[in-house]
Design a protein around this motif. Sequence first.
Motif, PDB file in Angstrom:
ATOM      1  N   ALA A 234       0.797  -1.380   0.073  1.00 34.95           N
ATOM      2  CA  ALA A 234       0.089   0.061   0.006  1.00 34.95           C
ATOM      3  C   ALA A 234       0.980   1.151   0.033  1.00 34.95           C
ATOM      4  N   LYS A 235       2.083   1.352   0.928  1.00 37.67           N
ATOM      5  CA  LYS A 235       2.846   2.460   0.878  1.00 37.67           C
ATOM      6  C   LYS A 235       3.670   2.583  -0.697  1.00 37.67           C
ATOM      7  N   ALA A 236       4.034   1.534  -1.320  1.00 39.33           N
ATOM      8  CA  ALA A 236       4.518   1.736  -2.702  1.00 39.33           C
ATOM      9  C   ALA A 236       3.437   2.076  -3.651  1.00 39.33           C
ATOM     10  N   PHE A 237       2.378   1.694  -3.178  1.00 36.95           N
ATOM     11  CA  PHE A 237       1.027   2.504  -4.464  1.00 36.95           C
ATOM     12  C   PHE A 237       0.994   3.617  -4.100  1.00 36.95           C
ATOM     13  N   THR A 238       1.010   4.106  -2.627  1.00 30.92           N
ATOM     14  CA  THR A 238       0.858   5.702  -2.551  1.00 30.92           C
ATOM     15  C   THR A 238       1.759   6.432  -2.895  1.00 30.92           C
ATOM     16  N   VAL A 239       3.081   5.838  -2.670  1.00 35.39           N
ATOM     17  CA  VAL A 239       4.223   6.960  -3.182  1.00 35.39           C
ATOM     18  C   VAL A 239       4.353   6.937  -4.582  1.00 35.39           C
ATOM     19  N   SER A 240       3.927   5.856  -5.560  1.00 34.89           N
ATOM     20  CA  SER A 240       3.966   5.911  -6.809  1.00 34.89           C
ATOM     21  C   SER A 240       2.838   7.007  -7.430  1.00 34.89           C
ATOM     22  N   ALA A 241       1.692   7.123  -6.531  1.00 36.54           N
ATOM     23  CA  ALA A 241       0.384   7.779  -7.281  1.00 36.54           C
ATOM     24  C   ALA A 241       0.831   9.116  -6.726  1.00 36.54           C
ATOM     25  N   LEU A 242       1.422   9.456  -5.631  1.00 40.45           N
ATOM     26  CA  LEU A 242       1.933  10.877  -5.254  1.00 40.45           C
ATOM     27  C   LEU A 242       2.896  11.456  -6.553  1.00 40.45           C
ATOM     28  N   GLY A 243       3.814  10.386  -6.574  1.00 41.27           N
ATOM     29  CA  GLY A 243       4.906  10.821  -7.710  1.00 41.27           C
ATOM     30  C   GLY A 243       4.359  11.345  -9.014  1.00 41.27           C
ATOM     31  N   ILE A 244       3.365  10.438  -9.453  1.00 40.45           N
ATOM     32  CA  ILE A 244       2.914  10.624 -10.808  1.00 40.45           C
ATOM     33  C   ILE A 244       1.779  11.784 -10.774  1.00 40.45           C
ATOM     34  N   ILE A 245       1.190  12.024  -9.611  1.00 47.59           N
ATOM     35  CA  ILE A 245       0.238  13.219  -9.527  1.00 47.59           C
ATOM     36  C   ILE A 245       1.191  14.394  -9.262  1.00 47.59           C
ATOM     37  N   PHE A 246       2.090  14.262  -8.667  1.00 45.85           N
ATOM     38  CA  PHE A 246       2.861  15.744  -8.523  1.00 45.85           C
ATOM     39  C   PHE A 246       3.722  15.937  -9.756  1.00 45.85           C
ATOM     40  N   TRP A 247       4.076  14.819 -10.606  1.00 45.21           N
ATOM     41  CA  TRP A 247       4.602  15.554 -11.757  1.00 45.21           C
ATOM     42  C   TRP A 247       3.568  15.846 -12.664  1.00 45.21           C
ATOM     43  N   GLY A 248       2.327  15.540 -12.708  1.00 48.03           N
ATOM     44  CA  GLY A 248       1.116  16.004 -13.340  1.00 48.03           C
ATOM     45  C   GLY A 248       0.844  17.388 -13.227  1.00 48.03           C
ATOM     46  N   ILE A 249       1.110  17.638 -11.771  1.00 50.39           N
ATOM     47  CA  ILE A 249       0.928  19.081 -11.363  1.00 50.39           C
ATOM     48  C   ILE A 249       1.982  20.066 -11.970  1.00 50.39           C
ATOM     49  N   VAL A 250       3.351  19.702 -11.996  1.00 41.57           N
ATOM     50  CA  VAL A 250       4.241  20.642 -12.218  1.00 41.57           C
ATOM     51  C   VAL A 250       4.221  20.653 -13.971  1.00 41.57           C
ATOM     52  N   SER A 251       3.844  19.432 -14.534  1.00 33.77           N
ATOM     53  CA  SER A 251       3.734  19.692 -15.964  1.00 33.77           C
ATOM     54  C   SER A 251       2.698  20.523 -16.503  1.00 33.77           C
TER      55      SER A 251
END
Length: 267
Positions: A234-251
């Motif tokens: 669940a932690k790996a899923f959460t960190v992966s999701a946060l990373g993808i979302i944050f990059w989406g926000i930046v881009s």
Amino acid sequence: MKIICKNCETSHYSSFNYCPQCSQKANLHRINSHEVFHEAVHYFTHADKGIFQLIRDLTLKSGIVAKEYINGKRKKYFPPLNFFLLIAAIFVFISNIPKEVPPIDIQKENQELNSISNPAQKEKMIHLYERKEKMLHFIKKYSNLMAMMALPLTAFFFWLFYRKENYNYTEHLVAGMYMLGFCILINTLLILPISLLFHLSSNYSTVLFLLFQLLYFTVFYYKFLNKNTKLQFAKAFTVSALGIIFWGIVSGFTVNAYISSGFWGIV
């Protein structure tokens, strides 16, 4: 009887097949087309570290590949930077294949422009829509390039949340090259062709890519860190999701800033 290695000039016995210092072949002959072709094929298909074996291992073992490479099995796998750059080269080649792009009539596509009476305001809005179309075209054509640009941020995210695992940032960067490179390869050779085959919109193909990326990131890091509990998954899923979302926000912020102001100087 001893001979001198032509590569590193180390003296060794003529009975040696390879130089003990640099591992170059002892018996060399003049370079010809067969030699060049053989070396190229050998580089990509060598049983110990060929790229096809790497793709198979990234499919079946995912994060274990990065774990073993970082922990010392460097000869076993195709190098991560070479793999990442090769995937980038494949993508650049495919993305530069000429395609017919029909011209877009900005005023016809955006009827609300006809209601603007002020010429200066209307021209400003036309430029804004032109920048929007250029950016949408760029995103559609270079979506994989934008994903590659996420590598440093993705590695930083995983390093930040897994600092207690004793992997430094560069080691997370190496893991990211394998992980992100494989996702981009699947997107280029599988997801995008399927989208074209079934005439799916770019939005659908993007969603498919993001879902695959999220799932693969999760499984990759779960295996990379050798975890075996549901909580760690669940932690790996959460960190992966946060990373993808944050990059989406930046881009997304960068895209919107360009559309609003044209800060790259393209009008």
